[in-house]
Scaffold this active site. Structure first.
Site, PDB file in Angstrom:
ATOM      1  N   ASP A 291     -10.338   3.586   1.282  1.00 37.42           N
ATOM      2  CA  ASP A 291     -10.752   2.973   2.611  1.00 37.42           C
ATOM      3  C   ASP A 291     -11.432   3.977   3.456  1.00 37.42           C
ATOM      4  O   ASP A 291     -12.710   3.536   4.026  1.00 37.42           O
ATOM      5  CB  ASP A 291      -9.443   2.795   3.389  1.00 37.42           C
TER       6      ASP A 291
ATOM      7  N   LYS B 201       0.861  -1.376   0.176  1.00 34.01           N
ATOM      8  CA  LYS B 201       0.066  -0.059  -0.032  1.00 34.01           C
ATOM      9  C   LYS B 201       1.004   1.302   0.128  1.00 34.01           C
ATOM     10  O   LYS B 201       0.362   2.243  -0.616  1.00 34.01           O
ATOM     11  CB  LYS B 201      -1.074   0.131   1.143  1.00 34.01           C
TER      12      LYS B 201
HETATM   13  P1  NAP Z   1      -2.109  -1.502  11.476  1.00 29.97           P
HETATM   14  O1  NAP Z   1      -1.513  -0.448  10.704  1.00 29.97           O
HETATM   15  O2  NAP Z   1      -0.895  -2.764  12.004  1.00 29.97           O
HETATM   16  O3  NAP Z   1      -2.482  -1.056  12.984  1.00 29.97           O
HETATM   17  C1  NAP Z   1      -2.942  -1.965  13.977  1.00 29.97           C
HETATM   18  C2  NAP Z   1      -3.295  -1.257  15.173  1.00 29.97           C
HETATM   19  O4  NAP Z   1      -3.643  -1.973  16.119  1.00 29.97           O
HETATM   20  C3  NAP Z   1      -2.194  -0.010  15.754  1.00 29.97           C
HETATM   21  O5  NAP Z   1      -3.066   1.077  16.211  1.00 29.97           O
HETATM   22  C4  NAP Z   1      -1.683  -0.997  16.713  1.00 29.97           C
HETATM   23  O6  NAP Z   1      -1.197  -0.160  18.016  1.00 29.97           O
HETATM   24  C5  NAP Z   1      -3.037  -1.579  17.276  1.00 29.97           C
HETATM   25  N1  NAP Z   1      -3.046  -2.734  18.096  1.00 29.97           N
HETATM   26  C6  NAP Z   1      -2.307  -4.141  17.555  1.00 29.97           C
HETATM   27  N2  NAP Z   1      -2.161  -4.923  18.562  1.00 29.97           N
HETATM   28  C7  NAP Z   1      -2.777  -4.044  19.792  1.00 29.97           C
HETATM   29  C8  NAP Z   1      -2.739  -4.522  21.113  1.00 29.97           C
HETATM   30  N3  NAP Z   1      -2.422  -5.845  21.704  1.00 29.97           N
HETATM   31  N4  NAP Z   1      -3.081  -3.732  22.071  1.00 29.97           N
HETATM   32  C9  NAP Z   1      -3.298  -2.449  21.549  1.00 29.97           C
HETATM   33  N5  NAP Z   1      -3.463  -1.817  20.359  1.00 29.97           N
HETATM   34  C10 NAP Z   1      -2.914  -3.000  19.206  1.00 29.97           C
HETATM   35  O7  NAP Z   1      -3.232  -2.202  10.994  1.00 29.97           O
HETATM   36  P2  NAP Z   1      -4.446  -1.642  10.048  1.00 29.97           P
HETATM   37  O8  NAP Z   1      -4.244  -1.980   8.661  1.00 29.97           O
HETATM   38  O9  NAP Z   1      -4.874  -0.399  10.401  1.00 29.97           O
HETATM   39  O10 NAP Z   1      -5.740  -2.722  10.480  1.00 29.97           O
HETATM   40  C11 NAP Z   1      -6.265  -2.798  11.797  1.00 29.97           C
HETATM   41  C12 NAP Z   1      -7.429  -3.324  11.766  1.00 29.97           C
HETATM   42  O11 NAP Z   1      -8.580  -2.884  11.000  1.00 29.97           O
HETATM   43  C13 NAP Z   1      -7.636  -4.860  11.147  1.00 29.97           C
HETATM   44  O12 NAP Z   1      -8.497  -5.606  12.200  1.00 29.97           O
HETATM   45  C14 NAP Z   1      -7.975  -5.161   9.926  1.00 29.97           C
HETATM   46  O13 NAP Z   1      -8.736  -6.232   9.664  1.00 29.97           O
HETATM   47  C15 NAP Z   1      -9.142  -3.793   9.865  1.00 29.97           C
HETATM   48  N6  NAP Z   1      -9.501  -3.251   8.891  1.00 29.97           N
HETATM   49  C16 NAP Z   1     -10.672  -3.088   8.266  1.00 29.97           C
HETATM   50  C17 NAP Z   1     -11.089  -2.815   7.161  1.00 29.97           C
HETATM   51  C18 NAP Z   1     -12.261  -2.730   6.441  1.00 29.97           C
HETATM   52  O14 NAP Z   1     -12.549  -2.415   5.606  1.00 29.97           O
HETATM   53  N7  NAP Z   1     -13.325  -2.893   7.595  1.00 29.97           N
HETATM   54  C19 NAP Z   1     -10.094  -2.080   6.442  1.00 29.97           C
HETATM   55  C20 NAP Z   1      -8.679  -1.950   6.860  1.00 29.97           C
HETATM   56  C21 NAP Z   1      -8.236  -2.539   8.124  1.00 29.97           C
HETATM   57  P3  NAP Z   1       0.461   0.040  17.997  1.00 29.97           P
HETATM   58  O15 NAP Z   1       0.560   1.165  17.192  1.00 29.97           O
HETATM   59  O16 NAP Z   1       0.546   0.301  19.539  1.00 29.97           O
HETATM   60  O17 NAP Z   1       1.187  -1.196  17.622  1.00 29.97           O
END
Ligand code: NAP
Length: 293
Positions: free
Chosen positions: A108, A72
């Site tokens: 998104d 991305k």
């Molecule tokens: P990402 O860039 O890896 O970000 C992950 C986020 O989750 C960060 O803020 C991280 O905090 C936090 N996190 C992870 N493990 C944690 C824990 N144990 N305790 C507290 N915070 C934690 O991922 P992303 O792409 O944003 O995706 C995040 C979620 O959104 C996923 O579940 C994904 O499936 C979902 N999503 C859904 C859509 C949709 O269209 N519905 C689209 C995109 C993503 P830190 O910064 O502290 O690591």
């Protein structure tokens, strides 16, 4: 499945890994419903082969692609033009051709806001709390700020990431639109209790860690508060269940996934996306995967 002919045009998703993607069933159902002569496939491309793949896309005349992890951000430097929102988010999720030029966009955040509006919610003037500061938080907050949210309060386990995101929103979009509170703090509890819209963008509570919840306790919420978890597997996270237990209105990640896909579909085909068909295909596929475990 529609018949593949000599005239059939190709759409797809590029990522690594990508075999788990929900986009092929969702888009193929939409293409079939509108009887469009396209098919949508998954391209698993290692990062070192990404620029070769993009050259291949151009040479083969692939009409458009969705982009997923880990490409991305890298793709920003491989397209001819970048949409304003994608530039602010710092990532692409959609590629399409505008004449000979390869254009990169990010649907998104717009998909998230479109799903709110479809549910009768206008972010304009809303007090918002966003949990998380990763890629999806960037997309969601950029779109919310552009849609006129009054204030976005950010909380993230790694606070510096939330601070960087707030600074970008305040400098590039609107001064004072974003503010950071500490993760799991009393201040976060206070902000949750006065928010019109609460969004979980963390991966906490996602399959297979389904018993986890991003906030230890939810304080009493405003009676009209809307709680949105962008996780789509499971459909009902612990976070949403806790909000429902208070009688709060909730939305899950299927809606964002459908609407971001719908916006990409519209860019590629120029046609009005069949939202209900896309949602049904997605829910069907989720059910199949859940049965498999
Ligand atoms: P990402 O860039 O890896 O970000 C992950 C986020 O989750 C960060 O803020 C991280 O905090 C936090 N996190 C992870 N493990 C944690 C824990 N144990 N305790 C507290 N915070 C934690 O991922 P992303 O792409 O944003 O995706 C995040 C979620 O959104 C996923 O579940 C994904 O499936 C979902 N999503 C859904 C859509 C949709 O269209 N519905 C689209 C995109 C993503 P830190 O910064 O502290 O690591």
């Amino acid at each position: 499945m529609r018949e593949i002919l000599g005239t059939t045009q190709v759409l797809g998703v590029i990522g690594y890994p990508v075999r788990h993607s929900f986009s092929p069933p969702m888009h193929n159902a939409a293409l079939e419903a509108l009887d469009l002569d396209f098919c949508y496939v998954a391209f698993e491309v290692e990062p070192v082969r990404l620029s070769a793949a993009i050259e291949g896309m151009k040479a083969l005349g692939i009409v458009g692609l969705n982009v997923t992890i880990p490409h991305k951000e890298t793709l920003l430097s491989l397209v001819d033009e970048i949409g304003e929102e994608a530039r602010l988010i710092g990532a692409l999720n959609t590629l399409y051709f505008d004449g000979q030029r390869l254009y990169g966009d990010n649907t998104d955040g717009r998909g998230f806001v479109a799903s709110l509006r479809a549910g009768g919610e206008d972010p304009q003037g809303k007090q918002v709390v966003v949990l998380g500061a990763g890629g999806s938080a960037r997309a969601v907050t950029v779109a919310l700020a552009r849609a006129g949210a009054k204030e976005i309060v950010l909380a993230n386990r790694t606070q510096v990431r939330a601070e960087r995101l707030a600074e970008m929103l305040n400098t590039r979009l609107r001064p004072g639109v974003a503010r950071v509170v500490q993760w799991q703090s009393a201040q976060l509890q206070y902000e949750l209790g006065r928010a019109d819209l609460i969004v979980n963008t963390t991966s906490v509570g996602m399959h297979p860690q389904e018993e986890a919840c991003p906030v230890a306790d939810l304080p009493p919420l405003l009676p009209e508060a809307l709680v949105y978890d962008i996780i789509y597997n499971p459909l009902e996270t612990v976070f949403l269940r806790r909000a429902m237990a208070q009688g709060a209105r909730t939305m899950n990640g299927v809606e964002m996934l459908v609407y971001q896909g719908a916006l990409s579909f519209q860019l590629w085909t120029g046609r009005e996306p069949p939202i209900e068909v896309m949602r049904e295909a997605l829910l069907r596929e989720l059910q199949v995967r859940q049965k498999r475990g």
